[in-house]
Design a protein around this motif. Structure first.
Motif, PDB file in Angstrom:
ATOM      1  N   LEU A 178      -0.252  14.352 -10.573  1.00 59.75           N
ATOM      2  CA  LEU A 178      -1.591  14.345 -11.182  1.00 59.75           C
ATOM      3  C   LEU A 178      -1.646  15.315 -12.351  1.00 59.75           C
ATOM      4  CD1 LEU A 178      -3.678  14.155  -7.903  1.00 59.75           C
ATOM      5  CD2 LEU A 178      -3.279  12.342  -9.564  1.00 59.75           C
ATOM      6  N   ILE A 179      -1.605  14.770 -13.549  1.00 55.27           N
ATOM      7  CA  ILE A 179      -1.592  15.586 -14.759  1.00 55.27           C
ATOM      8  C   ILE A 179      -2.601  15.035 -15.767  1.00 55.27           C
ATOM      9  CG2 ILE A 179       0.776  16.434 -14.517  1.00 55.27           C
ATOM     10  CD1 ILE A 179       1.708  14.149 -16.260  1.00 55.27           C
ATOM     11  N   PRO A 180      -3.019  15.854 -16.727  1.00 63.16           N
ATOM     12  CA  PRO A 180      -3.930  15.371 -17.772  1.00 63.16           C
ATOM     13  C   PRO A 180      -3.312  14.234 -18.590  1.00 63.16           C
ATOM     14  CG  PRO A 180      -3.866  17.764 -17.752  1.00 63.16           C
ATOM     15  CD  PRO A 180      -2.761  17.298 -16.848  1.00 63.16           C
ATOM     16  N   ILE A 181      -4.167  13.421 -19.165  1.00 61.73           N
ATOM     17  CA  ILE A 181      -3.749  12.307 -20.008  1.00 61.73           C
ATOM     18  C   ILE A 181      -3.871  12.765 -21.458  1.00 61.73           C
ATOM     19  CG2 ILE A 181      -4.271   9.924 -20.653  1.00 61.73           C
ATOM     20  CD1 ILE A 181      -5.534   9.630 -17.827  1.00 61.73           C
ATOM     21  N   LEU A 182      -2.739  12.986 -22.121  1.00 61.73           N
ATOM     22  CA  LEU A 182      -2.722  13.609 -23.442  1.00 61.73           C
ATOM     23  C   LEU A 182      -1.960  12.760 -24.452  1.00 61.73           C
ATOM     24  CD1 LEU A 182      -1.807  17.219 -22.231  1.00 61.73           C
ATOM     25  CD2 LEU A 182      -4.098  16.323 -22.691  1.00 61.73           C
ATOM     26  N   SER A 183      -2.542  12.571 -25.630  1.00 58.31           N
ATOM     27  CA  SER A 183      -1.930  11.758 -26.680  1.00 58.31           C
ATOM     28  C   SER A 183      -0.624  12.380 -27.174  1.00 58.31           C
ATOM     29  CB  SER A 183      -2.896  11.602 -27.853  1.00 58.31           C
ATOM     30  OG  SER A 183      -2.255  10.997 -28.950  1.00 58.31           O
ATOM     31  N   LYS A 184       0.362  11.531 -27.427  1.00 57.55           N
ATOM     32  CA  LYS A 184       1.636  11.989 -27.971  1.00 57.55           C
ATOM     33  C   LYS A 184       1.522  12.409 -29.436  1.00 57.55           C
ATOM     34  CE  LYS A 184       4.579   9.049 -25.052  1.00 57.55           C
ATOM     35  NZ  LYS A 184       5.515   7.910 -25.056  1.00 57.55           N
ATOM     36  N   ASN A 185       0.445  12.035 -30.075  1.00 58.82           N
ATOM     37  CA  ASN A 185       0.284  12.320 -31.506  1.00 58.82           C
ATOM     38  C   ASN A 185      -0.289  13.713 -31.768  1.00 58.82           C
ATOM     39  OD1 ASN A 185       1.191   9.734 -32.244  1.00 58.82           O
ATOM     40  ND2 ASN A 185      -0.833   8.877 -31.836  1.00 58.82           N
ATOM     41  N   TYR A 186      -0.533  14.472 -30.700  1.00 63.16           N
ATOM     42  CA  TYR A 186      -1.124  15.812 -30.842  1.00 63.16           C
ATOM     43  C   TYR A 186      -0.339  16.798 -29.979  1.00 63.16           C
ATOM     44  CZ  TYR A 186      -5.079  13.322 -32.887  1.00 63.16           C
ATOM     45  OH  TYR A 186      -5.868  12.517 -33.693  1.00 63.16           O
ATOM     46  N   SER A 187      -0.399  18.045 -30.360  1.00 63.16           N
ATOM     47  CA  SER A 187       0.241  19.093 -29.563  1.00 63.16           C
ATOM     48  C   SER A 187      -0.453  19.196 -28.206  1.00 63.16           C
ATOM     49  CB  SER A 187       0.146  20.428 -30.299  1.00 63.16           C
ATOM     50  OG  SER A 187       0.359  21.504 -29.420  1.00 63.16           O
ATOM     51  N   HIS A 188       0.337  19.113 -27.128  1.00 60.58           N
ATOM     52  CA  HIS A 188      -0.276  19.211 -25.803  1.00 60.58           C
ATOM     53  C   HIS A 188      -0.873  20.599 -25.577  1.00 60.58           C
ATOM     54  CE1 HIS A 188       3.696  20.977 -24.893  1.00 60.58           C
ATOM     55  NE2 HIS A 188       3.098  21.585 -23.877  1.00 60.58           N
ATOM     56  N   GLU A 189      -0.264  21.634 -26.194  1.00 62.22           N
ATOM     57  CA  GLU A 189      -0.815  22.982 -26.048  1.00 62.22           C
ATOM     58  C   GLU A 189      -2.207  23.084 -26.665  1.00 62.22           C
ATOM     59  OE1 GLU A 189       2.219  22.480 -27.379  1.00 62.22           O
ATOM     60  OE2 GLU A 189       3.719  23.827 -26.449  1.00 62.22           O
ATOM     61  N   VAL A 190      -2.377  22.474 -27.830  1.00 64.83           N
ATOM     62  CA  VAL A 190      -3.677  22.505 -28.502  1.00 64.83           C
ATOM     63  C   VAL A 190      -4.726  21.784 -27.670  1.00 64.83           C
ATOM     64  CG1 VAL A 190      -4.962  21.685 -30.521  1.00 64.83           C
ATOM     65  CG2 VAL A 190      -2.714  22.759 -30.810  1.00 64.83           C
ATOM     66  N   LEU A 191      -4.378  20.598 -27.177  1.00 64.70           N
ATOM     67  CA  LEU A 191      -5.338  19.811 -26.399  1.00 64.70           C
ATOM     68  C   LEU A 191      -5.720  20.523 -25.103  1.00 64.70           C
ATOM     69  CD1 LEU A 191      -3.913  16.181 -26.830  1.00 64.70           C
ATOM     70  CD2 LEU A 191      -5.716  17.316 -28.140  1.00 64.70           C
ATOM     71  N   LEU A 192      -4.737  21.087 -24.407  1.00 67.13           N
ATOM     72  CA  LEU A 192      -5.026  21.776 -23.146  1.00 67.13           C
ATOM     73  C   LEU A 192      -5.815  23.063 -23.378  1.00 67.13           C
ATOM     74  CD1 LEU A 192      -1.632  21.197 -21.306  1.00 67.13           C
ATOM     75  CD2 LEU A 192      -3.861  20.237 -20.684  1.00 67.13           C
ATOM     76  N   LYS A 193      -5.533  23.758 -24.462  1.00 66.42           N
ATOM     77  CA  LYS A 193      -6.296  24.975 -24.788  1.00 66.42           C
ATOM     78  C   LYS A 193      -7.759  24.619 -25.050  1.00 66.42           C
ATOM     79  CE  LYS A 193      -6.595  29.395 -26.064  1.00 66.42           C
ATOM     80  NZ  LYS A 193      -7.948  29.442 -26.626  1.00 66.42           N
ATOM     81  N   LEU A 194      -7.999  23.535 -25.760  1.00 68.48           N
ATOM     82  CA  LEU A 194      -9.371  23.093 -26.010  1.00 68.48           C
ATOM     83  C   LEU A 194     -10.085  22.759 -24.699  1.00 68.48           C
ATOM     84  CD1 LEU A 194      -8.795  20.758 -29.105  1.00 68.48           C
ATOM     85  CD2 LEU A 194     -10.188  22.843 -29.076  1.00 68.48           C
ATOM     86  N   ALA A 195      -9.373  22.072 -23.807  1.00 66.93           N
ATOM     87  CA  ALA A 195      -9.971  21.702 -22.518  1.00 66.93           C
ATOM     88  C   ALA A 195     -10.292  22.940 -21.680  1.00 66.93           C
ATOM     89  CB  ALA A 195      -9.026  20.780 -21.761  1.00 66.93           C
TER      90      ALA A 195
END
Length: 379
Positions: free
Chosen positions: A96-113
């Motif tokens: 069970l992991i977040p659903i994150l676009s490959k076109n963006y940095s996963h670190e950036v997306l997770l930090k925002l969340a």
């Protein structure tokens, strides 16, 4: 980019793309992120307990680039009620992991969340995120965040063995424990002396429910009169599996197969496939044939079939059962993460959790020490 929190379950159908897009454009996707699987889980879980959707959506203009499907419930811990966030799919799903676009940095997306979660700290007291693969981007992110490290605790929970496949079937067989394989081949010869053993897959929607009804009968008989009777004695659990199977079928993710002997079904397997991985989820055996180890015969045939169809991996999912290692599997591990926030109530939970977890570790260490001392005294 903006981060939104949705509290309506119907939002998921609007923001989670169809399987093909999900698979191609998002990181580390598994069948447990398919919208149909999530929907069937929600129907089942919400009928049992009071849960509220807590769905995080990360958007770049009009495009959804991150989805974290959570739900909120209340638990009692150390005489207090706490609001806990968990990933949708908990207990009957894996990875069970977040659903994150490959076109963006996963670190950036997770930090925002995470920033959004902490901004909304009055809505929750802690997050219990289970079944996170230890080698996933999400785990690496949580393990390497000094600013929030004091709010994150983690521990390894279960092993998830998997087998790498090859087009060369003999090469795959060479990974098996030699005596284990000999036993399987011996049982296949033995049972085949008096009849026909056949491996088959369900190919039409009309076959799903009758086959699963056979599965329920076999599963209940297998576990009756034991300390862990089958959960499929319950109508709700049966309905959940039937609904999940049908929705997986619509997404071409269902792998419902069976082993028959002289037209009698002796194993039914409810699994999933994404075209690259074959997931071994649940199976039930006919007790009458247990002395032939029909479960092992079935898995042997499944592995051969997966090699023939070009699969890369057979995933045995959660569990450290001894038989899984005999297939020559490689171990990966799932972790649970406990995340708290800066509120007083969350602080109280964190201290209570740390105390109990510390005591548990201390107790296990003490037992290990006593065992070592006893062994030395015997020597």
């Amino acid at each position: 980019m903006e981060v939104l929190i949705h509290k309506e379950i119907d939002t998921l159908e609007l923001i989670i793309p169809v399987w093909k897009t999900l698979r191609e454009e998002f990181h580390e996707i598994t069948v447990f992120q398919d919208i149909n699987w999530i929907k069937s889980w929600w129907v089942y879980k919400s009928s049992q307990s009071n849960i509220i959707p807590y769905i995080i959506e990360i958007k770049d203009k009009n495009h959804t680039v991150g989805i974290i499907p959570l739900y909120c419930s209340t638990i009692r811990f150390v005489l207090m009620d706490f609001r806990v966030l968990k990933p949708i799919g908990s207990e009957i799903s894996d990875y069970l992991i977040p659903i994150l676009s490959k076109n963006y940095s996963h670190e950036v997306l997770l930090k925002l969340a995470l920033d959004k979660l902490y901004e909304d700290k009055n809505s929750w007291d802690y997050i219990e995120w289970v079944d996170v693969p230890g080698d996933s981007l999400f785990a690496k992110f949580l393990n390497g965040q000094p600013p929030i490290s004091k709010y994150v605790s983690s521990y390894r929970t279960v092993v998830c063995p998997f087998l790498r496949l090859s087009e060369n079937i003999e090469e795959v067989k060479n990974q098996f424990n030699k005596n284990f394989l000999k036993g399987i081949l011996y049982n296949i010869r033995r049972i085949s002396r008096n009849g026909i053993l056949q491996y088959s897959k369900v190919k039409t929607e009309e076959e799903i429910e009758p086959m699963l009804n056979t599965f329920f009968v076999l599963h209940c008989k297998r576990w009756e009169n034991t300390s862990t009777p089958s959960r499929f004695r319950n109508k709700e659990d049966r309905e959940q599996i039937i609904q999940a199977a049908k929705t997986l079928f619509y997404s071409n993710l269902l792998y419902l197969a069976y082993l028959s002997y002289n037209d009698e079904i002796i194993v039914v397997h409810f699994g999933m496939t994404d075209g690259q991985k074959n997931y071994l989820y649940l199976h039930a055996i006919n007790n009458i044939y247990r002395h032939f180890s029909p479960g092992n015969i079935f898995v042997y045939n499944l592995i051969l079939d997966a090699c023939k169809d070009g699969y890369e991996i057979v995933d045995f999912l959660r569990g450290d059962e001894d038989y899984k290692q005999k297939w020559g599997t490689i171990n990966r591990y799932n972790f649970t993460y406990i995340i708290t926030n800066q509120s007083i109530k969350s602080f109280l939970f964190r201290k209570g959790y740390q105390l109990i977890h510390l005591e548990s570790n201390w107790s296990n260490n003490l037992k290990h020490l006593i065992k070592r001392l006893n062994l030395r005294s015997v020597q």
